[in-house]
Design a protein around this motif. Structure first.
Motif, PDB file in Angstrom:
ATOM      1  N   PRO B  72      64.859 116.272  21.593  1.00  0.00           N
ATOM      2  CA  PRO B  72      64.599 116.826  20.103  1.00  0.00           C
ATOM      3  C   PRO B  72      65.476 117.815  19.520  1.00  0.00           C
ATOM      4  O   PRO B  72      66.097 117.618  18.531  1.00  0.00           O
ATOM      5  N   LEU B  73      66.286 118.335  20.293  1.00  0.00           N
ATOM      6  CA  LEU B  73      67.144 119.496  19.982  1.00  0.00           C
ATOM      7  C   LEU B  73      68.561 119.132  20.272  1.00  0.00           C
ATOM      8  O   LEU B  73      69.589 119.837  19.822  1.00  0.00           O
ATOM      9  N   ALA B  74      68.919 117.850  20.755  1.00  0.00           N
ATOM     10  CA  ALA B  74      70.351 117.541  21.119  1.00  0.00           C
ATOM     11  C   ALA B  74      71.163 117.036  19.799  1.00  0.00           C
ATOM     12  O   ALA B  74      70.394 116.782  18.641  1.00  0.00           O
ATOM     13  N   ASN B  75      72.218 118.010  19.748  1.00  0.00           N
ATOM     14  CA  ASN B  75      72.985 117.839  18.601  1.00  0.00           C
ATOM     15  C   ASN B  75      73.791 116.289  18.754  1.00  0.00           C
ATOM     16  O   ASN B  75      74.913 116.176  19.276  1.00  0.00           O
ATOM     17  N   MET B  76      72.998 115.273  18.062  1.00  0.00           N
ATOM     18  CA  MET B  76      73.602 113.771  18.462  1.00  0.00           C
ATOM     19  C   MET B  76      73.568 113.079  16.978  1.00  0.00           C
ATOM     20  O   MET B  76      72.415 113.329  16.375  1.00  0.00           O
ATOM     21  N   TYR B  77      74.754 112.482  16.600  1.00  0.00           N
ATOM     22  CA  TYR B  77      74.666 111.994  15.379  1.00  0.00           C
ATOM     23  C   TYR B  77      74.543 110.398  15.737  1.00  0.00           C
ATOM     24  O   TYR B  77      75.767 109.979  16.615  1.00  0.00           O
ATOM     25  N   LEU B  78      73.637 109.494  15.534  1.00  0.00           N
ATOM     26  CA  LEU B  78      73.406 108.217  15.787  1.00  0.00           C
ATOM     27  C   LEU B  78      73.625 107.417  14.942  1.00  0.00           C
ATOM     28  O   LEU B  78      72.851 107.307  13.846  1.00  0.00           O
ATOM     29  N   MET B  79      74.568 106.138  15.017  1.00  0.00           N
ATOM     30  CA  MET B  79      74.734 105.344  13.910  1.00  0.00           C
ATOM     31  C   MET B  79      74.527 103.907  14.380  1.00  0.00           C
ATOM     32  O   MET B  79      74.880 103.274  15.588  1.00  0.00           O
ATOM     33  N   LEU B  80      73.669 103.016  13.782  1.00  0.00           N
ATOM     34  CA  LEU B  80      73.209 101.831  14.220  1.00  0.00           C
ATOM     35  C   LEU B  80      74.124 100.901  13.463  1.00  0.00           C
ATOM     36  O   LEU B  80      74.430 100.936  12.264  1.00  0.00           O
ATOM     37  N   LEU B  81      74.830 100.150  14.056  1.00  0.00           N
ATOM     38  CA  LEU B  81      75.916  99.112  13.471  1.00  0.00           C
ATOM     39  C   LEU B  81      75.470  97.705  14.046  1.00  0.00           C
ATOM     40  O   LEU B  81      75.625  97.505  15.166  1.00  0.00           O
ATOM     41  N   THR B  82      75.033  96.815  13.196  1.00  0.00           N
ATOM     42  CA  THR B  82      74.372  95.892  13.769  1.00  0.00           C
ATOM     43  C   THR B  82      74.365  94.632  12.476  1.00  0.00           C
ATOM     44  O   THR B  82      74.653  94.742  11.274  1.00  0.00           O
ATOM     45  N   SER B  83      74.310  93.528  12.861  1.00  0.00           N
ATOM     46  CA  SER B  83      74.416  92.561  11.850  1.00  0.00           C
ATOM     47  C   SER B  83      72.955  92.110  11.488  1.00  0.00           C
ATOM     48  O   SER B  83      72.620  91.175  10.518  1.00  0.00           O
ATOM     49  N   LEU B  84      71.861  92.770  11.771  1.00  0.00           N
ATOM     50  CA  LEU B  84      70.685  92.668  11.381  1.00  0.00           C
ATOM     51  C   LEU B  84      70.495  93.325   9.821  1.00  0.00           C
ATOM     52  O   LEU B  84      70.931  94.682   9.860  1.00  0.00           O
ATOM     53  N   GLU B  85      70.422  92.712   8.944  1.00  0.00           N
ATOM     54  CA  GLU B  85      70.829  93.188   7.619  1.00  0.00           C
ATOM     55  C   GLU B  85      69.540  93.307   6.608  1.00  0.00           C
ATOM     56  O   GLU B  85      69.573  93.776   5.339  1.00  0.00           O
ATOM     57  N   SER B  86      68.381  92.936   7.229  1.00  0.00           N
ATOM     58  CA  SER B  86      67.277  93.012   6.275  1.00  0.00           C
ATOM     59  C   SER B  86      66.879  94.554   6.005  1.00  0.00           C
ATOM     60  O   SER B  86      66.930  95.277   6.773  1.00  0.00           O
ATOM     61  N   ARG B  87      66.182  94.631   4.852  1.00  0.00           N
ATOM     62  CA  ARG B  87      65.899  95.881   4.345  1.00  0.00           C
ATOM     63  C   ARG B  87      64.628  96.526   5.443  1.00  0.00           C
ATOM     64  O   ARG B  87      64.731  97.628   5.923  1.00  0.00           O
TER      65      ARG B  87
END
Lengths: 117, 208
Positions: B72-87
């Motif tokens: 929980p304290l890790a300094n991480m920026y996570l980006m999901l990049l996917t073709s799953l595009e639904s809301r």
């Protein structure tokens, strides 16, 4: 089966933009797609014949993602349709979907081959 | 800054790697979610990760969940990049712990802008962590001056933990960064003057 749609099967301008104008990368990506596409198609056919909805969903999803990067719009749409059929368990309609996908791949393949110098 | 790219699609990985290199990021590519999780567990620096959702072993959303739950304290920026595009997928991805969500195929300019947002957030978090460490150090010093101090009512010396009685200024100097300069306040000045005068008169009286 042919696809009757005025849009081009491959958008060179969008592809150049996607690859940052790097011609070498563009060629490499096109080659990878041409190598991987038959493998995906084989897996899609096997999943349809074997009634494997999860397998069809996964392979159609993978092909859709790869096709999106080479701006192969008809392949993207046909693969997305198969993915939806698999998700909804409508495998009885998948054979027609595979035909549509075959036609889309047949249309885009020559355009990608033409990128070779 | 090193960016982790986790994607089993080699086309996506190739395009991402090339784009990130153009923007002067180092890139590490892994092909499944389990490898991404192992990499993130071992990361000792602020880390930006671009994760596909649908991957073998562990999916990208599950990687985000594990990072937020177990680190929980890790300094991480996570980006999901996917073709799953639904809301629904966007909401699920962000609720899993992703900081950002992009749809494939990405627009290169948009990706560059979002990656730079990630780098800015990581840098701010790192600076914040440094300030917290500094404050904790300062707080530790302040705490040494807390508590009940036994002070002599007459000479105003303070008894330390070692049972020795110290001048107030020596006691405080030993336990903080405070330093003392010696002077005399107006009240004590008058008193001292009176004492000196009285002492002078007494000496004169004795001499006579």
């Amino acid at each position: 089966m042919t696809i009757d749609d005025p849009r081009p099967p491959f958008d060179l301008e969008a592809f150049d933009r996607q690859t940052g104008g790097d011609r070498e990368l563009g060629l490499e990506v096109a080659r990878m797609f041409l190598e991987d596409c038959p493998v995906h198609m084989e897996a899609i056919r096997a999943a349809v014949q074997g009634g494997d909805a999860a397998g069809l969903r996964a392979t159609a999803h993978a092909l859709r993602g790869a096709a999106a990067f080479v701006t192969a719009v008809f392949v993207v749409e046909a693969a997305a349709h198969l993915e939806a059929l698999a998700r909804e368990g409508r495998l009885n309609e998948a054979a027609a979907g595979v035909e549509r996908l075959d036609a889309a791949v047949a249309q885009v393949t020559p355009a990608l081959r033409q990128l070779e110098p | 800054m090193e960016v982790l790219v986790a994607d089993d699609d080699r086309i996506a990985a190739a395009i991402l790697t090339q784009a990130l290199a153009r923007w002067n990021f180092g890139v590490t590519v892994v092909e499944d979610g389990a490898a991404a999780w192992r990499y993130l567990q071992g990361a000792s620096k602020p880390t930006l990760a671009i994760l596909d959702w649908v991957m073998p072993e562990l999916d990208g959303a599950e990687v985000c969940r594990r990072v937020r739950r177990e680190m929980p304290l890790a300094n991480m920026y996570l980006m999901l990049l996917t073709s799953l595009e639904s809301r629904a997928h966007v909401i699920e991805g962000l609720e899993a712990g992703a900081d950002d969500y992009l749809i494939k195929p990405f627009d290169p300019d948009e990706l560059r802008a979002r990656v730079h947002v990630g780098r800015r957030v990581l840098s701010l978090q790192e600076k914040l962590a440094e300030r917290v460490a500094e404050l904790q150090g300062a707080l530790a010093n302040v705490k040494q001056l807390h508590g009940l101090l036994p002070i002599c009512s007459y000479c105003k010396r303070i008894r330390g933990d070692d049972q020795y009685w110290q001048q107030v200024e020596a006691y405080i100097s030993d336990r903080s960064d405070a330093q003392f300069s010696h002077g005399i306040c107006p009240t004590c000045y008058i008193k001292a003057e009176q004492e000196i005068d009285a002492h002078g008169k007494s000496s004169q009286f004795k001499d006579q």
